[in-house]
Structure formats: C-alpha cells, structure tokens
Design an enzyme around this catalytic site. Structure first.
Site, PDB file in Angstrom:
ATOM      1  N   HIS A  16       0.834  -1.214   0.000  1.00  0.00           N
ATOM      2  CA  HIS A  16       0.000   0.000   0.000  1.00  0.00           C
ATOM      3  C   HIS A  16       0.867   1.263   0.000  1.00  0.00           C
ATOM      4  O   HIS A  16       0.426   2.322   0.445  1.00  0.00           O
ATOM      5  CB  HIS A  16      -0.973   0.001   1.172  1.00  0.00           C
ATOM      6  CG  HIS A  16      -2.058  -1.035   1.037  1.00  0.00           C
ATOM      7  ND1 HIS A  16      -3.206  -0.837   0.315  1.00  0.00           N
ATOM      8  CD2 HIS A  16      -2.131  -2.308   1.511  1.00  0.00           C
ATOM      9  CE1 HIS A  16      -3.949  -1.940   0.353  1.00  0.00           C
ATOM     10  NE2 HIS A  16      -3.319  -2.836   1.072  1.00  0.00           N
ATOM     11  N   ASP A  18       2.645   1.862  -3.073  1.00  0.00           N
ATOM     12  CA  ASP A  18       2.872   2.190  -4.486  1.00  0.00           C
ATOM     13  C   ASP A  18       1.961   3.294  -4.986  1.00  0.00           C
ATOM     14  O   ASP A  18       2.347   4.072  -5.856  1.00  0.00           O
ATOM     15  CB  ASP A  18       2.785   0.946  -5.380  1.00  0.00           C
ATOM     16  CG  ASP A  18       1.399   0.341  -5.464  1.00  0.00           C
ATOM     17  OD1 ASP A  18       0.638   0.441  -4.468  1.00  0.00           O
ATOM     18  OD2 ASP A  18       1.078  -0.252  -6.506  1.00  0.00           O
ATOM     19  N   ASP A 147       2.187  -3.415  -9.877  1.00  0.00           N
ATOM     20  CA  ASP A 147       1.848  -4.715 -10.459  1.00  0.00           C
ATOM     21  C   ASP A 147       2.147  -4.769 -11.952  1.00  0.00           C
ATOM     22  O   ASP A 147       2.775  -5.707 -12.454  1.00  0.00           O
ATOM     23  CB  ASP A 147       0.367  -5.035 -10.216  1.00  0.00           C
ATOM     24  CG  ASP A 147       0.049  -5.180  -8.739  1.00  0.00           C
ATOM     25  OD1 ASP A 147       0.999  -5.220  -7.929  1.00  0.00           O
ATOM     26  OD2 ASP A 147      -1.143  -5.236  -8.394  1.00  0.00           O
TER      27      ASP A 147
END
Length: 352
Positions: A16, A18, A147
């Site tokens: 949490h 990024d 991601d």
C-alpha cells in the site's frame, strides 16, 4: 501460433505504498497468464480457467474478468493506438484472488500481444501505462503502478527496488542461499476487498489534503500529530513501510535474512493494526508461523482482506510446518490453506 505470457508478482515488502509515491520491492514469479490473439470480426474472450466465452461488439463493462481485457483495448484507443476486434484465448496457472496480481498479468499479456499483432511500437513504459490506465479508468480499481511494472520489467533471480514517485528502479539480486520464499494462500477473499482498497486510497488523499501537501514523499513523522486517529494510523503505516523497504533492500544485498524476516513480521503488524487491511484468517497464519522453528518472517501480501501470506523460511522446514498449519487452520476455519512454491521469473514475453 505465438502466445504472450505475463507473470504474476510477489511484493517482498512495501504494501500500500505504491499509490502513495513510495518504495516497493516486488519480483515476477513463475506463475503466469497467457493469451493467444487472433484477428476477428467481433471481440471474443475465452477463459480456460473461468470456463466461459464472452462475445462483445463494442467496449462494454460487464463487472467480470473480461473488463480487464476490454479495458486494455479501450486504453490503447484513448492513447491514440489503433487496433481491430480480436479473439483472445486466456489460460493461466496463476491463482485468482491470492494477492498475486492476476489482473495486471492479464492486462500486460494482452497489451504486449496487441503491440506485436498490430505493430503498435509501444515501449516497455508505455505498456505499463496502458495496463494502469485500463485498471484505473475502465475497471475502476485505483491501483498503483507496481503490479503492471513488475509484469513488464521482471527479471529472473532479481527483485525490483522501485521508486513509484519517479519510476526509477534498481534490480536487486535475489540470492536466498539456504533460505526460500513461498506463499501460503488462505483461500479466503472477503467481499469488501475492492471497496476498502479504494477507501484506503481516499484516506491517504485526505492525509495530503489535511496537511496541504502534494505527495506522501513530503509527509514526515512531525506531521502525524496534525491528523485525526484514523488518518494518523494510515500515514504512519506508509512512512514506516517505506523505511522497511529500504532496510529490506540492504538486508538482501548483505544476506541478512534474519533482519529481512523481522521486517516481514513488522510489516504484517502494521498492515493489521495501522492500515487495517488484514483479516482473521491471514492473522492466524502469520501468528502460527511466527512460533515455528525455521520460519524467519511472514506477512500478508496484496490488497488485503484475504489472499496469501509470504513466508521466508530456511530450506527444508516449510513442508513440515505447513502440515501442522493446515491441520490447525482447518480446525479453526473449516477450510484448508494452500502452499504455493514460487521462483523468480522474467517479465512479459512471447512464447511459441
């Protein structure tokens, strides 16, 4: 007929952060999504895993797995790249809902494939942009960049130390020697995961608004007393987690695995108590593992409210530990966890 393969990812630490201009330390894994693309007169999406075929004539959100594919096609057009209707066959050995970013792998596999099929001449950073735009603006999940970045830039035997504020990155050798990283899937996915994920983003934006700052990189520990209790805890997690990423990079470079393990345990506590994205099942697994010989560290990975636990273990220990965990977990939650062995892998590429 060529296929296009993009990996899932495991984030060693930096959860949490990024979407808060922070630091992350992911690596691509040997679990992947693969797409085969053929030109067609309409959009036809077929998933082996979902056992479903969907036909569409236009861009359409259906609230299901096809949105990630159509989102990529929509994003390409919005960015000025021309494609035509295609038939896409999807296969995967990447668990869905395990916190391994199957959605980004699907987006990047398709974006890379369309780039090849239609000769769009997208570079790697543009592929990342397409995947992020698809997920944020078409699917509606306000994800960070990690991601998709890992699915594109992954490198076997390396983790990526990524500054999500600048997109500067460094490959860090993933030389674990007598140790291994593996996953324990809780086989739990609570329904509030997507809504709470977006809520955490809103809370972090509220931190910046309250402090009058444009980025979390400008937030300091001295700012925390200016925030109410909830926002203070969210901000404290982000600040602490960024420090843990830097320490983890150093630990990997120096083969300080005890330190790396302790950082994983600390991260989980922070995600549980400060960021509040854990759940009973993942807390149970981490708590069980903490008392086991040969386990150096563990933490939840992914958005939260279920999914997988990343485990750092001494080689040869995890199998026996997992057997005891499985029995205890079954007694408490009436379901079994899954042990997922992983190796590092390269980013998106073509396979024949």
């Amino acid at each position: 007929m060529p296929k296009f393969r993009a990996p899932g990812r495991v984030n060693i630490i930096g959860e949490h952060t990024d979407y808060n201009d922070g630091f992350v330390l992911p690596f691509a894994i040997d679990k992947y999504v693969e797409v085969e693309i053929n030109r067609s007169s309409q959009y036809v999406f077929t998933s082996e895993k979902m056992k479903e075929q969907v036909r569409l004539q236009k861009y359409e959100r259906l609230g299901k797995w096809t949105d990630y594919l159509m989102g990529v096609i929509w994003a390409l057009e919005k960015l000025g790249y021309k494609t035509e209707p295609v038939e896409v066959n999807v296969s995967s050995n990447l668990p869905i809902g395990a916190g391994l970013s199957s959605s980004a792998a699907l987006e990047i596999a398709l974006a890379y494939g369309l780039n090849e099929v239609f000769n769009l001449k997208l570079d790697k950073m543009k592929l990342v942009e397409v995947g992020v735009k698809a997920e944020r603006e078409f699917v509606g999940v306000r994800c960070g960049v990690m991601d998709q970045f890992t699915a594109v830039f992954g490198k076997k035997d390396h983790a990526i130390f990524l500054d999500t504020s600048t997109l500067n990155y460094e490959y860090v050798p993933l030389e674990l020697k007598d140790f291994e990283l593996a996953l324990v899937d809780s086989n739990t996915k609570h329904e509030l995961s997507s809504s709470e994920y977006n809520k955490r983003r809103e809370e972090c934006e509220a931190v910046l608004n309250k402090l009058g700052k444009g980025s979390f990189r400008q937030v300091t520990y001295e700012d925390l007393p200016k925030l109410d209790d909830v926002l203070r805890r969210r901000a404290r997690h982000v600040l602490d987690e960024n420090k843990r990423v830097s320490l983890a990079v150093r630990a990997l470079k120096r083969s300080e695995f005890a330190l790396l393990g302790s950082l994983l345990f600390e991260s989980h506590v922070s995600l549980r108590d400060l960021y509040e994205v854990s759940c009973d099942e993942t807390d149970f697994i981490v708590g069980f593992l903490k008392g086991e010989l040969g386990i150096l560290g563990a933490r939840m990975v992914g958005g939260g409210f279920g999914g997988s636990i990343l485990v750092l273990a001494r080689k040869g220990y995890l199998g026996g530990v997992f057997e005891r965990l499985e029995e205890s977990y079954l007694r408490n939650f009436k379901k079994r966890p899954s042990l997922i062995r992983i190796q590092s892998n390269d980013g998106v590429h073509m396979v024949m």
